[in-house]
Write an enzyme that holds these catalytic residues in place. Structure first.
Site, short mmCIF file in Angstrom:
data_model
loop_
_atom_site.label_atom_id
_atom_site.label_comp_id
_atom_site.label_asym_id
_atom_site.label_seq_id
_atom_site.Cartn_x
_atom_site.Cartn_y
_atom_site.Cartn_z
N PRO A 89 0.82 -1.22 0.00
CA PRO A 89 0.00 0.00 0.00
C PRO A 89 0.85 1.27 0.00
O PRO A 89 0.36 2.34 -0.35
CB PRO A 89 -0.82 -0.10 1.30
CG PRO A 89 -0.73 -1.53 1.72
CD PRO A 89 0.55 -2.07 1.18
N GLU A 116 0.71 -6.99 8.70
CA GLU A 116 0.90 -5.54 8.60
C GLU A 116 1.94 -5.16 7.55
O GLU A 116 2.06 -4.01 7.18
CB GLU A 116 1.28 -4.95 9.96
CG GLU A 116 0.13 -4.90 10.94
CD GLU A 116 -1.14 -4.30 10.35
OE1 GLU A 116 -1.10 -3.12 9.96
OE2 GLU A 116 -2.15 -5.01 10.26
N ARG A 154 -0.67 -9.38 -21.21
CA ARG A 154 -1.30 -8.81 -22.40
C ARG A 154 -0.31 -8.11 -23.31
O ARG A 154 -0.58 -7.95 -24.51
CB ARG A 154 -2.38 -7.80 -22.02
CG ARG A 154 -3.49 -8.35 -21.15
CD ARG A 154 -4.41 -7.24 -20.70
NE ARG A 154 -4.93 -6.49 -21.84
CZ ARG A 154 -5.89 -6.94 -22.64
NH1 ARG A 154 -6.44 -8.09 -22.41
NH2 ARG A 154 -6.29 -6.23 -23.67
N ASP A 169 -6.43 -0.26 -27.15
CA ASP A 169 -7.03 -0.26 -25.83
C ASP A 169 -7.12 1.13 -25.24
O ASP A 169 -6.29 1.99 -25.49
CB ASP A 169 -6.23 -1.13 -24.87
CG ASP A 169 -6.81 -2.52 -24.75
OD1 ASP A 169 -7.78 -2.80 -25.48
OD2 ASP A 169 -6.29 -3.29 -23.95
C1 9D3 Z 1 -5.46 -2.66 8.04
C2 9D3 Z 1 -3.99 -2.70 7.98
N1 9D3 Z 1 -3.46 -1.36 7.70
C3 9D3 Z 1 -3.11 -0.72 8.99
C4 9D3 Z 1 -3.39 0.72 8.97
C5 9D3 Z 1 -2.28 -1.37 6.84
C6 9D3 Z 1 -2.33 -2.38 5.76
C7 9D3 Z 1 -1.41 -3.43 5.76
C8 9D3 Z 1 -1.45 -4.38 4.76
C9 9D3 Z 1 -3.23 -2.31 4.73
C10 9D3 Z 1 -3.28 -3.27 3.73
C11 9D3 Z 1 -2.39 -4.31 3.75
C12 9D3 Z 1 -2.42 -5.35 2.68
N2 9D3 Z 1 -2.40 -4.76 1.33
C13 9D3 Z 1 -1.46 -5.06 0.43
O1 9D3 Z 1 -0.58 -5.87 0.71
C14 9D3 Z 1 -1.46 -4.36 -0.85
C15 9D3 Z 1 -2.36 -3.40 -1.41
C16 9D3 Z 1 -3.57 -2.82 -0.91
O2 9D3 Z 1 -4.08 -3.08 0.19
N3 9D3 Z 1 -4.20 -1.90 -1.72
C17 9D3 Z 1 -3.74 -1.54 -2.95
N4 9D3 Z 1 -2.63 -2.06 -3.44
C18 9D3 Z 1 -1.95 -2.99 -2.67
S1 9D3 Z 1 -0.52 -3.73 -3.11
C19 9D3 Z 1 -0.43 -4.60 -1.72
#
Ligand code: 9D3
Length: 259
Positions: A89, A116, A154, A169
Site C-alpha cells: 500500500p 501488517e 497482455r 485499448d
Molecule cells: C489494516 C492494515 N493497515 C493498517 C493501517 C495497513 C495495511 C497493511 C497491509 C493495509 C493493507 C495491507 C495489505 N495490502 C497489500 O498488501 C497491498 C495493497 C492494498 O491493500 N491496496 C492496494 N494495493 C496494494 S498492493 C499490496
C-alpha cells in the site's frame, strides 16, 4: 518472460494465471509463472514467518530471513538477476506506463506481503520498487500481483490476437473507450446510433473518437490535464459538448440535493 511470485499463498496467484489471456500466454510458452513460499524457507517446528512488531501495536510483521531465503531461491531457480517488486500500500500507484516498463523486463520477482507488512530492513536491502494498485485496503499483495501479471501478460509479443490488440485499448492512447453496440438495432432500451449503421468508416471513426474524448472529459478529466489536444480532437470535443449527447450516470459520490 519469467515471473516468480513470493507469497504465503503462491498457488492462489498461480490459479489466476491459469485462465483466459494469461493462461494462453503460459500455454504458448511466452510467460512462465512460478511460486515460492517463504514458509518453505522458515525454521523450527513452527516454521514461523512472522513476529510481533517492535514498539507494540496490533498485527504481525513478516520476518526477514524466510523472505531472504525465498527470494534467493526464486532468483536462483530463474537463473540470474531479477527485478524485485514489492506489492504494498506504500508503493507508487501502478498505471499503464508502469505496466509497459515492467513488461519489458526478462525476469521479475513479485513479493506479496501479508499481515501488517514486511520488516523495513528487508525492504531497503532487497526490494527494487514498491507498487500499489490503488487507494483501497486489501488483505495482502496476492490480488495486486495477479492484477500486475494479467496486465503484463497482455503486452507480451504474440499473446493478443488482432481483435484483442492492445494498441487500440483504452489507456494505450490515454483516453476512455467509446460506447459499443450490437444487435438488435431497435430494442425497448433504445436504438443504435445511426452513424454506426451508415457504413461510412471515416464518419464512424470520427464519431468514436468524439465519444472517447467526450467521455474522458466528463468522467476522467484528470486524464486530459496537462495534455494538449490536436486541433481535430479539440473540435471533436467541442462538438460532443455542443451535442450534449446522452445523460451521464449519476455520481454515487455526489451529495444529493435535499428537496
Ligand atoms: C489494516 C492494515 N493497515 C493498517 C493501517 C495497513 C495495511 C497493511 C497491509 C493495509 C493493507 C495491507 C495489505 N495490502 C497489500 O498488501 C497491498 C495493497 C492494498 O491493500 N491496496 C492496494 N494495493 C496494494 S498492493 C499490496
Amino acid at each position: 518472460m519469467r515471473i516468480d511470485v513470493v507469497s504465503l499463498f503462491p498457488e492462489f496467484v498461480a490459479q489466476c494465471a491459469a485462465f483466459g489471456v494469461v493462461g494462453r500466454a503460459v500455454e504458448r510458452g511466452l510467460l512462465a509463472i512460478h511460486g515460492t513460499n517463504p514458509r518453505d524457507h522458515a525454521e523450527g517446528n513452527y516454521r514461523r514467518v512472522d513476529d510481533r512488531p517492535f514498539g507494540g501495536g496490533p498485527g504481525m510483521v513478516m520476518l526477514i530471513d524466510p523472505l531472504r531465503r525465498a527470494i534467493a531461491s526464486a532468483r536462483q531457480a530463474g537463473g540470474g538477476p531479477a527485478r524485485v517488486v514489492y506489492l504494498s500500500p506504500q508503493g507508487r500507484r501502478l498505471d499503464q506506463a508502469g505496466v509497459r516498463r515492467l513488461a519489458a523486463e526478462p525476469r521479475l520477482i513479485l513479493l506479496c506481503g501479508r499481515y501488517e507488512g514486511i520488516d523495513e530492513r528487508f525492504v531497503r536491502a532487497e526490494v527494487d520498487e514498491e507498487l500499489s494498485i490503488g487507494d483501497y485496503v486489501l488483505s495482502g499483495g496476492e490480488l495486486p500481483a495477479a492484477v500486475l501479471i494479467d496486465a503484463i501478460a497482455r503486452l507480451q509479443e504474440g499473446v493478443l490476437n488482432d481483435a484483442e490488440s492492445a494498441v487500440q485499448d483504452s489507456f494505450e492512447d490515454g483516453l476512455l473507450d467509446c460506447p459499443h453496440y450490437t444487435r438488435p438495432v431497435e430494442h425497448a432500451l433504445g436504438a443504435v446510433p445511426n452513424v454506426l449503421l451508415s457504413g461510412d468508416h471515416a464518419r464512424i471513426a470520427r464519431w468514436r473518437r468524439m465519444q472517447a474524448l467526450g467521455r474522458t472529459a466528463e468522467r476522467r478529466p484528470d486524464l486530459l490535464e496537462g495534455r494538449t489536444l490536436s486541433k481535430a480532437d479539440a473540435a471533436l470535443l467541442a462538438q460532443y459538448r455542443a451535442d450534449a449527447s446522452g445523460p451521464i450516470p449519476p455520481d454515487p459520490e455526489a451529495t444529493q440535493a435535499r428537496p
